[in-house]
Structure formats: structure tokens, C-alpha cells
Write a protein that holds these residues in place. Structure first.
Motif, PDB file in Angstrom:
ATOM      1  N   ILE A 110       0.864  -1.182   0.000  1.00  0.00           N
ATOM      2  CA  ILE A 110       0.000   0.000   0.000  1.00  0.00           C
ATOM      3  C   ILE A 110       0.895   1.225   0.000  1.00  0.00           C
ATOM      4  O   ILE A 110       1.846   1.315   0.795  1.00  0.00           O
ATOM      5  CB  ILE A 110      -0.936   0.017   1.221  1.00  0.00           C
ATOM      6  CG1 ILE A 110      -1.910  -1.159   1.160  1.00  0.00           C
ATOM      7  CG2 ILE A 110      -1.722   1.327   1.281  1.00  0.00           C
ATOM      8  CD1 ILE A 110      -2.848  -1.238   2.350  1.00  0.00           C
ATOM      9  N   ARG A 111       0.605   2.145  -0.878  1.00  0.00           N
ATOM     10  CA  ARG A 111       1.416   3.357  -0.981  1.00  0.00           C
ATOM     11  C   ARG A 111       0.523   4.574  -0.817  1.00  0.00           C
ATOM     12  O   ARG A 111      -0.521   4.688  -1.480  1.00  0.00           O
ATOM     13  CB  ARG A 111       2.133   3.397  -2.331  1.00  0.00           C
ATOM     14  CG  ARG A 111       3.070   4.581  -2.481  1.00  0.00           C
ATOM     15  CD  ARG A 111       3.792   4.532  -3.813  1.00  0.00           C
ATOM     16  NE  ARG A 111       2.845   4.546  -4.938  1.00  0.00           N
ATOM     17  CZ  ARG A 111       3.219   4.541  -6.215  1.00  0.00           C
ATOM     18  NH1 ARG A 111       4.504   4.493  -6.523  1.00  0.00           N
ATOM     19  NH2 ARG A 111       2.306   4.565  -7.163  1.00  0.00           N
ATOM     20  N   ASP A 112       0.936   5.448   0.065  1.00  0.00           N
ATOM     21  CA  ASP A 112       0.199   6.700   0.255  1.00  0.00           C
ATOM     22  C   ASP A 112       0.523   7.656  -0.882  1.00  0.00           C
ATOM     23  O   ASP A 112       1.689   7.848  -1.245  1.00  0.00           O
ATOM     24  CB  ASP A 112       0.575   7.338   1.599  1.00  0.00           C
ATOM     25  CG  ASP A 112       0.150   6.475   2.776  1.00  0.00           C
ATOM     26  OD1 ASP A 112      -0.842   5.737   2.627  1.00  0.00           O
ATOM     27  OD2 ASP A 112       0.819   6.533   3.831  1.00  0.00           O
ATOM     28  N   LEU A 113      -0.506   8.258  -1.426  1.00  0.00           N
ATOM     29  CA  LEU A 113      -0.341   9.180  -2.548  1.00  0.00           C
ATOM     30  C   LEU A 113      -0.688  10.593  -2.105  1.00  0.00           C
ATOM     31  O   LEU A 113      -1.629  10.804  -1.327  1.00  0.00           O
ATOM     32  CB  LEU A 113      -1.233   8.777  -3.719  1.00  0.00           C
ATOM     33  CG  LEU A 113      -0.974   7.381  -4.321  1.00  0.00           C
ATOM     34  CD1 LEU A 113      -1.966   7.100  -5.440  1.00  0.00           C
ATOM     35  CD2 LEU A 113       0.454   7.276  -4.834  1.00  0.00           C
ATOM     36  N   SER A 114       0.085  11.493  -2.582  1.00  0.00           N
ATOM     37  CA  SER A 114      -0.167  12.917  -2.318  1.00  0.00           C
ATOM     38  C   SER A 114      -0.167  13.678  -3.634  1.00  0.00           C
ATOM     39  O   SER A 114       0.304  14.801  -3.705  1.00  0.00           O
ATOM     40  CB  SER A 114       0.894  13.479  -1.366  1.00  0.00           C
ATOM     41  OG  SER A 114       2.186  13.283  -1.899  1.00  0.00           O
ATOM     42  N   ASP A 124       3.001  16.569  -7.437  1.00  0.00           N
ATOM     43  CA  ASP A 124       3.280  15.780  -6.240  1.00  0.00           C
ATOM     44  C   ASP A 124       3.504  16.739  -5.073  1.00  0.00           C
ATOM     45  O   ASP A 124       4.568  17.359  -4.949  1.00  0.00           O
ATOM     46  CB  ASP A 124       4.506  14.899  -6.466  1.00  0.00           C
ATOM     47  CG  ASP A 124       4.658  13.855  -5.374  1.00  0.00           C
ATOM     48  OD1 ASP A 124       3.872  13.895  -4.406  1.00  0.00           O
ATOM     49  OD2 ASP A 124       5.553  12.999  -5.494  1.00  0.00           O
ATOM     50  N   PHE A 125       2.501  16.857  -4.211  1.00  0.00           N
ATOM     51  CA  PHE A 125       2.615  17.758  -3.071  1.00  0.00           C
ATOM     52  C   PHE A 125       3.608  17.240  -2.026  1.00  0.00           C
ATOM     53  O   PHE A 125       4.055  18.001  -1.157  1.00  0.00           O
ATOM     54  CB  PHE A 125       1.252  17.963  -2.425  1.00  0.00           C
ATOM     55  CG  PHE A 125       0.336  18.842  -3.236  1.00  0.00           C
ATOM     56  CD1 PHE A 125       0.807  19.574  -4.314  1.00  0.00           C
ATOM     57  CD2 PHE A 125      -1.009  18.949  -2.919  1.00  0.00           C
ATOM     58  CE1 PHE A 125      -0.023  20.383  -5.053  1.00  0.00           C
ATOM     59  CE2 PHE A 125      -1.861  19.757  -3.660  1.00  0.00           C
ATOM     60  CZ  PHE A 125      -1.366  20.475  -4.732  1.00  0.00           C
TER      61      PHE A 125
END
Length: 263
Positions: free
Chosen positions: A103-107, A151-152
Motif C-alpha cells: 500500500i502506498r500513500d499518494l499525495s 506531487d505535493f
């Protein structure tokens, strides 16, 4: 002149001829009376098939038709389940359950998306060899999309500067990036394909399962190149700027400045 012996002999009796009464009695009597008592009994001839057998066959057919009508009527009422084809095609799914690997957190803020279509026409052949022997040509229509995002998570410290009076805000963002090309297989298809005789024989002996993957990869590369030249990144910059300006002005900032660093 007659002899005396012949004169004294009694007159012979002639056989009786059948009369109408005797014929009627013979017809009404049993078949045993018609047979000659002096004749030896022998095998009887088979009796011909009469109306009784035909009537029995009609009764069987009528009963079968009536049974079919009754079954159809009962099925129409819903009392019995639907009849199924015993030779119907069945599919068995023996796939394993999905396995979560990460699982990868996306911003990311997806600011623009481009939908593209490309026609790939690739031909592989050999010199001085007829095409009907050795030739492979594929006409593939590929449809895919490319996202442009900011990409914040890459915003550095000090990228947001707010004035002392709280009316001005300056934000420095990383340049927008293009995501990977997502080839839509529901809208992509092989329009035409030509293969020589040797190519077809090779498929029967040792087919190449990665041949279609090569076509897909070529279509993805073409779409990615088209996305770079389409101005999708510039559209993402403009959309991100408008989003932040609207958000910060709703918070009370009167002037909002958004700049992008070099990629």
C-alpha cells in the motif's frame, strides 16, 4: 353287354355338392371345420398386422404428446424448475484470491488527463522471401490515457511564504509530471493481421505469447510521446494554480502567487 357281376353291384354315390346353407354354416363355424381331417397339421402362416396394432401405436403417440403438453403447462406455472440443456457450455473459475502486496500513500493532485488513440502498423519480413511464406504484419488500434499531476509530497520547507498582514501568500510547487500510460484494453483491438505460412506453422509448434505484449508496449510508447508534445503538463500547471488561488482566497488571502520549480 354288361356282365352279371356288374349288374348286381350297388350304384356308387356321387359326392355332395355344397349348397348355400352348407356354405353359410361353414363360414359361421370355427376354422377347425374347414380343415381337412385327413391332412396333417402344419405350421400356420403369420397373421397380417391389422388395425389393432395401428390403434395401439396411435394410443402411445397420443399419450406421449399429452405428457409433453402437461409438462410444458406445469413449467409455465412456475411449479417446476426450468429445463436445462444437458450439453450447455460451462465455465469453471479456479483463480486464486487476490494477494495484497503493498500500500502506498499518494499525495498527488491530478490536474489534467489526456485521452489518446494511436494506430500501430508493424510489419516484420525477410528480404527476397515472398510474403505468403514469411511475413508478419499487425494493424493495432490502441486507446489510452495519461495523467498530469503535481506531487505535493515534494514541496520543500519554506515553499509557502505568507506576509505579516496575512493578505499575501507565495507558493512554490514542483513542476507537474506525466504518469504512466494506461492502455485501455476495452477500447483497444487488433484491426487486421497478416501472417505467412511459415509464421503460422511456427505458432503451432512454438508460439510466442509475448508477441502481443510487444505491440502493446509500442502503442504505450507512442501515446507517451504524444502526451509530452500535447501541452498536457502546461494544462496541469494552469489548473493547479487556479485551484490553489481559489482555495487560499476563500481563506482570506487577497493575493496568491503560485510558481513552479524546474523539473
Amino acid at each position: 353287354m354288361a356282365r352279371d357281376g356288374d349288374i348286381n353291384e350297388p350304384t356308387r354315390e356321387f359326392p355332395d355338392y355344397p349348397t348355400s346353407e352348407s356354405l353359410r354354416d361353414r363360414a359361421e363355424g370355427s376354422p377347425d371345420h374347414d380343415r381337412d381331417p385327413d391332412r396333417e397339421p402344419g405350421p400356420r402362416a403369420p397373421a397380417p398386422v391389422g388395425g389393432g396394432a395401428a390403434r395401439g401405436l396411435l394410443w402411445v403417440l397420443g399419450a406421449a404428446a399429452l405428457a409433453v403438453v402437461v409438462l410444458l403447462g406445469v413449467q409455465a406455472t412456475g411449479l417446476l424448475p426450468d429445463f436445462r440443456n444437458p450439453f450447455a457450455k460451462e465455465q469453471t473459475d479456479r483463480s486464486q484470491p487476490p494477494l495484497l502486496k503493498s500500500i502506498r500513500d499518494l499525495s498527488r493532485y491530478v490536474a489534467a488527463e489526456g485521452n489518446f488513440q494511436v494506430v500501430v502498423d508493424v510489419q516484420n519480413d525477410r528480404r527476397n522471401v515472398p510474403d505468403f511464406l514469411l511475413n508478419e504484419r499487425t494493424l493495432f488500434v490502441g486507446a489510452g490515457r495519461v495523467e498530469a499531476y503535481v506531487d505535493f509530497a515534494k514541496i520543500a520547507d519554506g515553499a509557502v511564504v505568507v506576509s505579516e498582514d496575512g493578505k499575501t501568500a507565495e507558493i512554490k510547487l514542483p513542476a507537474p509530471q506525466l504518469g504512466e500510460t494506461d492502455l485501455d484494453m476495452d477500447k483497444s483491438y487488433v484491426f487486421a493481421q497478416q501472417r505467412g505460412l511459415i509464421n503460422r506453422l511456427n505458432d503451432l509448434v512454438a508460439g510466442d505469447p509475448n508477441r502481443q505484449q510487444q505491440i502493446y508496449k509500442l502503442a504505450e510508447d507512442r501515446i507517451t510521446a504524444a502526451a509530452r508534445d500535447s501541452g498536457l503538463a502546461a494544462r496541469a500547471e494552469e489548473n493547479t494554480r487556479k485551484m490553489l488561488e481559489g482555495l487560499l482566497r476563500s481563506l482570506g488571502y487577497e493575493k496568491v502567487t503560485v510558481t513552479y520549480t524546474a523539473p
